[in-house]
Design an enzyme around this catalytic site. Structure first.
Site, PDB file in Angstrom:
ATOM      1  N   HIS A 257       0.821  -1.206   0.000  1.00 29.82           N
ATOM      2  CA  HIS A 257       0.000   0.000   0.000  1.00 29.82           C
ATOM      3  C   HIS A 257       0.858   1.261   0.000  1.00 29.82           C
ATOM      4  CE1 HIS A 257      -3.058  -2.720   2.243  1.00 29.82           C
ATOM      5  NE2 HIS A 257      -3.146  -2.872   0.936  1.00 29.82           N
TER       6      HIS A 257
ATOM      7  N   LYS B 247       5.670   5.880   7.616  1.00 33.84           N
ATOM      8  CA  LYS B 247       5.102   4.975   8.617  1.00 33.84           C
ATOM      9  C   LYS B 247       6.194   4.489   9.560  1.00 33.84           C
ATOM     10  CE  LYS B 247       1.475   3.210   5.549  1.00 33.84           C
ATOM     11  NZ  LYS B 247       0.937   2.013   4.877  1.00 33.84           N
TER      12      LYS B 247
ATOM     13  N   TYR C  89       1.012   1.001  13.861  1.00 35.33           N
ATOM     14  CA  TYR C  89       1.826   1.926  13.083  1.00 35.33           C
ATOM     15  C   TYR C  89       1.312   3.354  13.188  1.00 35.33           C
ATOM     16  CZ  TYR C  89      -1.635   1.024   9.315  1.00 35.33           C
ATOM     17  OH  TYR C  89      -2.773   0.880   8.578  1.00 35.33           O
TER      18      TYR C  89
ATOM     19  N   ASP D  59      -6.028  -5.935  -3.054  1.00 36.05           N
ATOM     20  CA  ASP D  59      -4.622  -6.302  -3.188  1.00 36.05           C
ATOM     21  C   ASP D  59      -4.437  -7.375  -4.257  1.00 36.05           C
ATOM     22  OD1 ASP D  59      -4.008  -4.465  -1.213  1.00 36.05           O
ATOM     23  OD2 ASP D  59      -4.030  -5.951   0.391  1.00 36.05           O
TER      24      ASP D  59
END
Length: 181
Positions: A62, A71, A131, A168
């Site tokens: 992603h 991140k 995250y 995905d």
């Protein structure tokens, strides 16, 4: 905090100081000053996320085209293979990836800067994945890259076929994907 470089120089492994004894352990999972001093990165984090996934779940790859997200990722329970892919067409490492095992046992964190795609595969029975992001999630600018693109060649270290989201599974290959300049 110890900073360990990876094959992609902007992607960094972070090892916090862990203080443990017979009662358990303590670690500082986030400190803005320490992070900036150790990494040279001084970006604000605006959102914290937590996901739980079962064995062989693969999330990613992603990224966000508008307001790309940096991140800082870690695993609170279980273990994952965490992957970053350089999606900056101007980079000499465009399309290259690095994978790092993150687990509740090793307490490692991974810094994935803006301009990189991100994904992870769960190697344990389940994993709690946490995250921080430097930008808010903007669903209209959310993108996925095919997790099994042979041009990238990621070894996800999974037993059998991964469980992936429909978006995905249908994501474009790198050759057809919208990427950064």
């Amino acid at each position: 905090m110890k900073v360990i470089p990876t094959a992609l120089p902007e992607v960094l492994i972070l090892e916090p100081k862990v203080f443990g004894d017979a009662r358990g352990f303590f670690l500082e999972s986030w400190n803005a000053r320490v992070f900036a001093e150790a990494t040279g990165v001084d970006l604000p984090f605006v959102q914290d996320n937590h996901s739980r996934s079962a064995r062989n779940v693969l999330r990613g790859i992603h990224y966000q085209m508008v307001k790309p997200q940096g991140k800082l990722v870690r695993v609170a329970a279980g273990r994952v293979l965490d992957v970053a892919v350089d999606l900056r067409r101007s980079s000499p490492r465009f399309g290259q990836w690095v994978g790092v095992e993150l687990s509740a046992d090793n307490q490692r964190q991974l810094w994935i800067p803006p301009g990189f795609g991100h994904g992870f595969a769960v190697l344990s029975e389940s994993a709690d994945f946490l995250y921080k992001t430097t930008e808010y999630w903007l669903p209209e600018h959310d993108r996925s890259l095919r997790w099994n693109d042979p041009a990238i060649g990621i070894d996800w270290q999974l037993d059998g076929e991964p469980l992936v989201a429909a978006k995905d599974a249908a994501a474009p290959l790198l050759a057809d994907a919208e990427v950064y300049a």
